[in-house]
Design an enzyme around this catalytic site. Structure first.
Site, PDB file in Angstrom:
ATOM      1  N   LYS A  81      51.527  21.783  65.822  1.00 28.55           N
ATOM      2  CA  LYS A  81      50.131  21.922  65.409  1.00 28.55           C
ATOM      3  C   LYS A  81      49.163  21.406  66.470  1.00 28.55           C
ATOM      4  O   LYS A  81      47.974  21.756  66.449  1.00 28.55           O
ATOM      5  CB  LYS A  81      49.886  21.213  64.083  1.00 28.55           C
ATOM      6  CG  LYS A  81      49.994  19.707  64.131  1.00 28.55           C
ATOM      7  CD  LYS A  81      49.718  19.067  62.791  1.00 28.55           C
ATOM      8  CE  LYS A  81      49.822  17.560  62.839  1.00 28.55           C
ATOM      9  NZ  LYS A  81      48.886  16.938  63.815  1.00 28.55           N
ATOM     10  N   ASP A  82      49.640  20.567  67.401  1.00 25.65           N
ATOM     11  CA  ASP A  82      48.784  20.020  68.453  1.00 25.65           C
ATOM     12  C   ASP A  82      48.778  20.871  69.717  1.00 25.65           C
ATOM     13  O   ASP A  82      48.042  20.572  70.662  1.00 25.65           O
ATOM     14  CB  ASP A  82      49.234  18.598  68.825  1.00 25.65           C
ATOM     15  CG  ASP A  82      49.003  17.606  67.704  1.00 25.65           C
ATOM     16  OD1 ASP A  82      48.070  17.818  66.908  1.00 25.65           O
ATOM     17  OD2 ASP A  82      49.767  16.625  67.618  1.00 25.65           O
ATOM     18  N   ARG A 131      39.479  21.460  58.974  1.00 27.04           N
ATOM     19  CA  ARG A 131      40.246  22.199  57.963  1.00 27.04           C
ATOM     20  C   ARG A 131      40.205  21.473  56.623  1.00 27.04           C
ATOM     21  O   ARG A 131      39.933  22.088  55.573  1.00 27.04           O
ATOM     22  CB  ARG A 131      41.693  22.360  58.447  1.00 27.04           C
ATOM     23  CG  ARG A 131      42.651  22.951  57.413  1.00 27.04           C
ATOM     24  CD  ARG A 131      44.092  22.889  57.922  1.00 27.04           C
ATOM     25  NE  ARG A 131      44.530  21.511  58.142  1.00 27.04           N
ATOM     26  CZ  ARG A 131      45.078  20.743  57.209  1.00 27.04           C
ATOM     27  NH1 ARG A 131      45.243  21.202  55.974  1.00 27.04           N
ATOM     28  NH2 ARG A 131      45.459  19.505  57.487  1.00 27.04           N
ATOM     29  N   ARG A 132      40.450  20.174  56.635  1.00 25.77           N
ATOM     30  CA  ARG A 132      40.435  19.412  55.388  1.00 25.77           C
ATOM     31  C   ARG A 132      39.018  19.282  54.835  1.00 25.77           C
ATOM     32  O   ARG A 132      38.801  19.381  53.620  1.00 25.77           O
ATOM     33  CB  ARG A 132      41.034  18.022  55.625  1.00 25.77           C
ATOM     34  CG  ARG A 132      42.537  18.025  55.860  1.00 25.77           C
ATOM     35  CD  ARG A 132      43.036  16.683  56.324  1.00 25.77           C
ATOM     36  NE  ARG A 132      44.502  16.633  56.423  1.00 25.77           N
ATOM     37  CZ  ARG A 132      45.156  15.897  57.304  1.00 25.77           C
ATOM     38  NH1 ARG A 132      44.484  15.128  58.162  1.00 25.77           N
ATOM     39  NH2 ARG A 132      46.478  15.903  57.332  1.00 25.77           N
ATOM     40  N   ARG A 149      39.386   9.225  63.077  1.00 22.34           N
ATOM     41  CA  ARG A 149      40.420   9.737  63.961  1.00 22.34           C
ATOM     42  C   ARG A 149      41.391   8.616  64.300  1.00 22.34           C
ATOM     43  O   ARG A 149      41.227   7.489  63.889  1.00 22.34           O
ATOM     44  CB  ARG A 149      39.802  10.325  65.238  1.00 22.34           C
ATOM     45  CG  ARG A 149      39.151  11.696  65.006  1.00 22.34           C
ATOM     46  CD  ARG A 149      39.041  12.497  66.296  1.00 22.34           C
ATOM     47  NE  ARG A 149      40.315  12.502  66.996  1.00 22.34           N
ATOM     48  CZ  ARG A 149      40.491  12.010  68.230  1.00 22.34           C
ATOM     49  NH1 ARG A 149      39.481  11.474  68.886  1.00 22.34           N
ATOM     50  NH2 ARG A 149      41.665  12.046  68.796  1.00 22.34           N
ATOM     51  N   ARG A 155      44.778   4.854  61.132  1.00 20.64           N
ATOM     52  CA  ARG A 155      43.941   5.305  60.013  1.00 20.64           C
ATOM     53  C   ARG A 155      44.284   4.540  58.732  1.00 20.64           C
ATOM     54  O   ARG A 155      43.396   4.196  57.946  1.00 20.64           O
ATOM     55  CB  ARG A 155      44.101   6.815  59.815  1.00 20.64           C
ATOM     56  CG  ARG A 155      43.226   7.623  60.759  1.00 20.64           C
ATOM     57  CD  ARG A 155      43.337   9.101  60.521  1.00 20.64           C
ATOM     58  NE  ARG A 155      44.429   9.687  61.283  1.00 20.64           N
ATOM     59  CZ  ARG A 155      44.793  10.964  61.206  1.00 20.64           C
ATOM     60  NH1 ARG A 155      44.161  11.778  60.377  1.00 20.64           N
ATOM     61  NH2 ARG A 155      45.776  11.423  61.947  1.00 20.64           N
ATOM     62  N   CYS A 242      38.228  24.596  68.116  1.00 19.35           N
ATOM     63  CA  CYS A 242      38.599  23.367  67.409  1.00 19.35           C
ATOM     64  C   CYS A 242      37.647  23.014  66.270  1.00 19.35           C
ATOM     65  O   CYS A 242      37.968  22.152  65.453  1.00 19.35           O
ATOM     66  CB  CYS A 242      38.703  22.198  68.390  1.00 19.35           C
ATOM     67  SG  CYS A 242      37.181  21.856  69.289  1.00 19.35           S
TER      68      CYS A 242
END
Length: 309
Positions: A81-82, A131-132, A149, A155, A242
């Site tokens: 995903k990165d 996205r979230r 981030r 986090r 992005c």
């Protein structure tokens, strides 16, 4: 004695845990193999601001790629995903294996164990994922997203320090670092569509390093490879940047059938474009293309192009 296989990776606790999985699987495939970890800190790890200022997701991979290309390592481990899908892999490199896919779902982490639907209005959700944010705006507009981030460990520390009331994190990431017990609720993909490449670890080698390619190819999971190929072509055709809320996942069934669901959102969640396609005789790449084109027919390109980045 043969030289150890040098594995380059990001230096975060999760990245190092991912490398340990690779080392364990390699030791089963090649008993007695010697490996060495080459950790690097990427610009994406150092930067705490908007990723768009660094050019997007490539900020998490370019230093790893550079070490591989410079011959400082033989193998790179990435979360798929990165890895940007809107551009080719760095010239001279190739994905030699896709490991069997982990859980693709997102999880809610709440100190008192509440579920997403139980959170009161004004609850602060720590996330910087567009996205979230878009999906929460669509489904739970009474919640407030606060920028956050950093790796999962940092986090979680910020949550514990009161900088947010809850977090959204990847189930697979929490499992990899042994903190799945922090999960309050696992969100169904219908409630929180995952990012492209969710739960997939890929092994990248120099294309001309046939010895390393041959060493790791046996770790490739064909089912995961098919899903990844469809998803990355989907993202490539959409040319999403992005700041564009794009989500989706392919699913290979036990009988060999392959399907893909793709979604594009407006940042405020007020527009949701949805497509679900089956491959039939299509290749995985053609399935990804077909799903992206179905969204383009609904106006996805105009929506994406209209988002500042």
């Amino acid at each position: 004695m043969a030289e150890p296989l040098r594995i380059v990776t990001r230096s975060s606790p999760m990245a190092l845990a991912q490398v340990e999985r690779v080392r364990a699987e390699l030791s089963v495939l090649h008993p007695g193999i010697r490996t060495e970890v080459v950790p690097v800190t990427t610009s994406g790890d150092r930067w705490t601001g908007d990723l768009a200022a660094l050019g997007g997701k490539g900020a998490f991979t370019k230093e790893v790629d550079a070490a591989l290309l410079a011959g400082e390592a033989d193998l790179a481990v990435h979360c798929l995903k990165d890895v940007p899908a809107d551009r080719p892999l760095p010239a001279g490199t190739v994905f030699a294996a896709h490991l069997a896919r982990d859980d693709i779902r997102d999880a809610l982490v709440h100190p008192r164990g509440l579920t997403l639907d139980e959170l009161p209005a004004g609850t602060r959700i720590g996330t910087s994922s567009v996205r979230r944010i878009a999906q929460l705006a669509a489904s739970h507009p009474h919640l407030v997203c606060v920028p956050m981030r950093g790796n999962a460990n940092s986090r979680l520390a910020k949550l514990d320090a009161g900088e947010a009331d809850a977090l959204l994190l990847a189930v697979s990431g929490l499992e990899r670092i042994g903190l799945a017990d922090r999960i309050s609720e696992v969100l169904d993909v219908a409630a929180m569509c995952p990012p492209i490449g969710a739960g997939i670890l890929v092994l990248q080698c120099r294309e001309d390093d046939t010895a390393t390619v041959d060493t790791v190819t046996g770790l490739n999971d064909p089912r995961t490879w098919r899903e990844a190929a469809a998803e990355r072509m989907f993202l490539h055709v959409l040319q999403g940047h992005c700041n564009a809320p794009i989500a989706g996942y392919a699913r290979a069934e036990d009988d060999g059938r392959l399907s893909m669901r793709g979604r594009v959102f407006s940042p405020d969640g007020k527009r949701v474009l949805d497509a679900h396609e089956w491959a039939g005789a299509l290749s995985p790449e053609d399935l990804g293309t077909s799903t992206a084109l179905a969204l383009k027919r609904q106006g996805a390109q105009e929506l994406i192009d209209g988002i500042a980045h």
